[in-house]
Motif scaffolding. Structure first.
Motif, PDB file in Angstrom:
ATOM      1  N   CYS A   2     -20.958  39.136   4.112  1.00  0.00           N
ATOM      2  CA  CYS A   2     -21.358  40.248   3.272  1.00  0.00           C
ATOM      3  C   CYS A   2     -20.402  41.399   3.516  1.00  0.00           C
ATOM      4  O   CYS A   2     -20.243  41.833   4.646  1.00  0.00           O
ATOM      5  N   HIS A   3     -19.737  41.866   2.474  1.00  0.00           N
ATOM      6  CA  HIS A   3     -18.807  42.971   2.671  1.00  0.00           C
ATOM      7  C   HIS A   3     -18.511  43.663   1.348  1.00  0.00           C
ATOM      8  O   HIS A   3     -18.282  43.010   0.350  1.00  0.00           O
ATOM      9  N   PRO A   4     -18.493  44.999   1.334  1.00  0.00           N
ATOM     10  CA  PRO A   4     -18.321  45.718   0.075  1.00  0.00           C
ATOM     11  C   PRO A   4     -16.920  45.734  -0.514  1.00  0.00           C
ATOM     12  O   PRO A   4     -16.768  45.868  -1.722  1.00  0.00           O
ATOM     13  N   THR A   5     -15.870  45.604   0.333  1.00  0.00           N
ATOM     14  CA  THR A   5     -14.528  45.788  -0.235  1.00  0.00           C
ATOM     15  C   THR A   5     -13.658  44.540  -0.239  1.00  0.00           C
ATOM     16  O   THR A   5     -12.577  44.545  -0.803  1.00  0.00           O
ATOM     17  N   VAL A   6     -14.136  43.455   0.366  1.00  0.00           N
ATOM     18  CA  VAL A   6     -13.287  42.258   0.434  1.00  0.00           C
ATOM     19  C   VAL A   6     -12.974  41.725  -0.960  1.00  0.00           C
ATOM     20  O   VAL A   6     -13.872  41.603  -1.792  1.00  0.00           O
ATOM     21  N   GLU A   7     -11.695  41.412  -1.197  1.00  0.00           N
ATOM     22  CA  GLU A   7     -11.303  40.881  -2.501  1.00  0.00           C
ATOM     23  C   GLU A   7     -10.918  39.419  -2.428  1.00  0.00           C
ATOM     24  O   GLU A   7     -10.912  38.715  -3.423  1.00  0.00           O
ATOM     25  N   TRP A   8     -10.566  38.976  -1.240  1.00  0.00           N
ATOM     26  CA  TRP A   8     -10.032  37.625  -1.073  1.00  0.00           C
ATOM     27  C   TRP A   8     -10.783  36.975   0.061  1.00  0.00           C
ATOM     28  O   TRP A   8     -10.791  37.464   1.181  1.00  0.00           O
ATOM     29  N   LEU A   9     -11.425  35.855  -0.209  1.00  0.00           N
ATOM     30  CA  LEU A   9     -12.230  35.207   0.832  1.00  0.00           C
ATOM     31  C   LEU A   9     -11.934  33.727   0.900  1.00  0.00           C
ATOM     32  O   LEU A   9     -11.919  33.042  -0.116  1.00  0.00           O
ATOM     33  N   SER A  10     -11.690  33.265   2.105  1.00  0.00           N
ATOM     34  CA  SER A  10     -11.494  31.839   2.301  1.00  0.00           C
ATOM     35  C   SER A  10     -12.464  31.401   3.385  1.00  0.00           C
ATOM     36  O   SER A  10     -12.460  31.939   4.485  1.00  0.00           O
ATOM     37  N   ALA A  11     -13.326  30.451   3.072  1.00  0.00           N
ATOM     38  CA  ALA A  11     -14.322  30.042   4.055  1.00  0.00           C
ATOM     39  C   ALA A  11     -14.318  28.531   4.208  1.00  0.00           C
ATOM     40  O   ALA A  11     -14.504  27.791   3.249  1.00  0.00           O
ATOM     41  N   ILE A  12     -14.088  28.105   5.429  1.00  0.00           N
ATOM     42  CA  ILE A  12     -14.172  26.678   5.741  1.00  0.00           C
ATOM     43  C   ILE A  12     -15.306  26.534   6.728  1.00  0.00           C
ATOM     44  O   ILE A  12     -15.218  26.973   7.864  1.00  0.00           O
ATOM     45  N   ILE A  13     -16.384  25.938   6.257  1.00  0.00           N
ATOM     46  CA  ILE A  13     -17.578  25.844   7.107  1.00  0.00           C
ATOM     47  C   ILE A  13     -17.870  24.386   7.374  1.00  0.00           C
ATOM     48  O   ILE A  13     -18.161  23.632   6.462  1.00  0.00           O
TER      49      ILE A  13
END
Lengths: 126, 437
Positions: free
Chosen positions: B217-228
């Motif tokens: 959860c974050h207000p300013t992040v524009e680029w997210l990469s998630a490996i779960i």
């Protein structure tokens, strides 16, 4: 914004820092840079070409030009090219590449080698 | 800054080529090579002797082989080297600190801590620490309140232990947390909330301590990469990132909620259709990105596209990484993307067995008929079912302007042969161009 100093350069006629030849190489760069930015492989190829065609001396002129023009991307690019050229190479190779001569007192060099011995291990004998 | 060049130098070939560069520029060049080598430049000449001490970057990589390590007591070790460098280095600001270390040494943590303190004290802007140790290294608290830090990459045996009051990273823009461990649930959240200007976030983690959910959860992040890497199907990933423009998700079987409109997304789905249907309240994984403009999908097994797909009305560009023979999924996908203009199909492997062949759908997907202008087929050969697919596409794509077929083969003759076969197929659209490589 990248070329705030270019205007200054053209105004200053007595400026020897950037010869015309360099200006023609550096200034088209932003377009090329933007085009290749996405593609890393092309960038590598361009770098190889640059190194082959442009003598190390030209490269230093390019670096100075990019620095004078405050053009960070070009400066980083050229510096990285030089860095890649000397990476993992023996001291003699680097000396030849830059055209440097050792001006140390006899024995001083060995002392330096000992001081940071770990640095001098495992290098290409290119 | 810049110096005057003597034009007479141009005629000499063996002349000194670097001495006309001022010290700061030489240091800039040296900042791109590992510290081990920049220290070695000290013996090039007397002018170069002190230059490495002013380089605004440190890049330490322990490349010792295990057998070398304990061989000779007189030999300078990596630890000695780093401590020596830090002691001799001039007190100039440090922009980048990079450390990669593989060590069974039990006392190395003490040293790593000291080295990180050094970096923080010198106003470091970028930290990249990758550790392969026997037991996890706890990141010192001073890192969480570093006012100068902009980029942080952590990989491996690193433990983050922080709570919201202690984290304040005003300049951090890019965080990469790769396989690191968190002392408690609070640590991950505190790190995010304490980085108010974060723009890019990469998270690679596994299901720690049987937790059932992860909330990003974050207000300013524009680029997210998630490996779960979650083993349990009931694991829930919540992504609440209102400013998200680009998403890269690699997941196992679990649900996620995405509370915003993503413009461009990459999904790597390893779903097993059977298990998916057993889930209660199953919602299609593509649901959250239904408004995306650009989508990249790759899947290994035959996935959930047999289920009802959400309508991807905004989708203009689709890239599919498929394994051979999974064409039956294509019509379904195309049906749900009526405004698709650009289609790229990247075939992963051509090795057999080629079980399914292409069967034509009952009616031509709307986008194929009316919208698609450009198609790229990567790694295609001239296998029978591939040709069937290509034939179908060429027949049905009425407004196709350009089709690229890249075989990925180094054998030009074979490529040419394939080209010949394909160019003889009948076409449905009048103006199109074909490229083969």
């Amino acid at each position: 914004m990248k070329f705030c100093t270019v205007k200054q350069y053209f105004d200053d006629e007595n400026n020897n820092n950037v010869t015309n030849g360099i200006a023609t190489t550096v200034i088209p760069l932003p377009n090329k840079h933007l085009k290749i930015k996405a593609n890393n492989k092309e960038m590598e190829q361009y770098e190889q070409e640059l190194l082959r065609n442009v003598m190390p001396q030209e490269l230093t002129k390019l670096i100075l030009a990019a620095n004078y023009l405050n053009f960070k991307e070009a400066l980083d690019f050229f510096c990285r090219t030089v860095a890649n050229a000397i990476q993992n190479k023996s001291v003699d190779y680097v000396r030849k590449f830059f055209g440097l001569e050792s001006d140390f007192e006899p024995g001083e060099e060995e002392k330096l080698c000992k001081e940071f011995a770990w640095s001098f291990e495992g290098v290409d004998e290119d | 800054m810049a110096m005057n060049l003597n034009s007479k130098c141009d005629n000499n070939v063996e002349v000194d080529r670097i001495s006309n560069l001022p010290d700061p520029l030489i240091c800039h060049i040296l900042s791109f090579i590992p510290t081990k080598q920049s220290v070695a430049t000290s013996i090039l000449s007397t002018r170069w002797k002190p230059l490495w001490t002013m380089v605004p970057a440190l890049d330490f990589e322990d490349t010792e082989k295990p057998d070398q390590r304990y061989h000779d007591n007189n030999r300078m070790t990596f630890i000695h080297f780093v401590c020596g460098v830090l002691a001799v280095r001039k007190p100039v600001p440090l922009k980048k600190f990079k450390l990669q270390l593989i060590s069974p040494n039990q006392s190395i943590h003490f040293h790593v801590r000291a080295w990180i303190y050094y970096a923080i004290r010198h106003g470091v802007e970028e930290i990249d620490v990758r550790l392969f140790l026997r037991r996890p290294f706890e990141l010192p608290q001073c890192v969480f309140s570093c006012k100068s830090l902009e980029i942080m990459t952590l990989y491996g045996m690193v433990v983050l232990n922080c709570h919201s009051e202690s984290v304040y990273l005003p300049k951090v823009k890019h965080l990469r947390l790769l396989k690191v461990k968190y002392a408690n649930e609070d640590s991950f959240h505190s790190l995010l909330t304490g980085s108010p200007h974060l723009q890019r976030l990469s998270v690679w983690t596994d299901q720690q301590d049987d937790t059932m959910a992860l909330n990003i959860c974050h207000p300013t992040v524009e680029w997210l990469s998630a490996i779960i890497e979650a083993q349990d199907q009931r694991f829930k990933l919540e992504i609440n990132v209102p400013n998200l423009k680009f998403l890269n998700l690699v997941d196992s079987i679990f649900q996620y909620d995405l509370m915003n409109n993503v413009v461009k997304a990459t999904f790597d789905l390893f779903e097993d259709a059977q298990q998916a249907s057993d889930l209660e309240n199953y919602s299609h994984p593509l649901g959250p990105v239904a408004d995306a403009h650009t989508l990249t999908l790759q899947y290994a097994k035959s996935p959930c596209f047999d289920f009802s797909l959400p309508m991807l009305n905004n989708l203009g560009s689709l890239r599919l990484q498929v394994r051979c023979c999974q064409w039956h999924l294509l019509p379904n996908l195309l049906e749900s993307a009526p405004n698709l203009v650009n289609l790229i199909i990247n075939k992963e492997d051509t090795e057999g067995p080629h079980e399914l062949s292409w069967t034509e759908p009952l009616h031509v997907p709307k986008c194929l008929e009316l919208r698609i202008r450009r198609i790229s087929l990567l790694q295609f050969r001239s296998l029978e079912h591939e040709l069937e697919l290509i034939k179908y596409i060429l027949k049905s794509a009425k407004v196709l302007e350009r089709m690229d077929i890249l075989t990925g083969l180094s054998d030009l003759e074979e490529s040419h042969h394939i080209f010949k076969i394909i160019s003889e197929l009948p076409r449905g659209s009048s103006a199109r161009e074909k490229l083969f490589k």
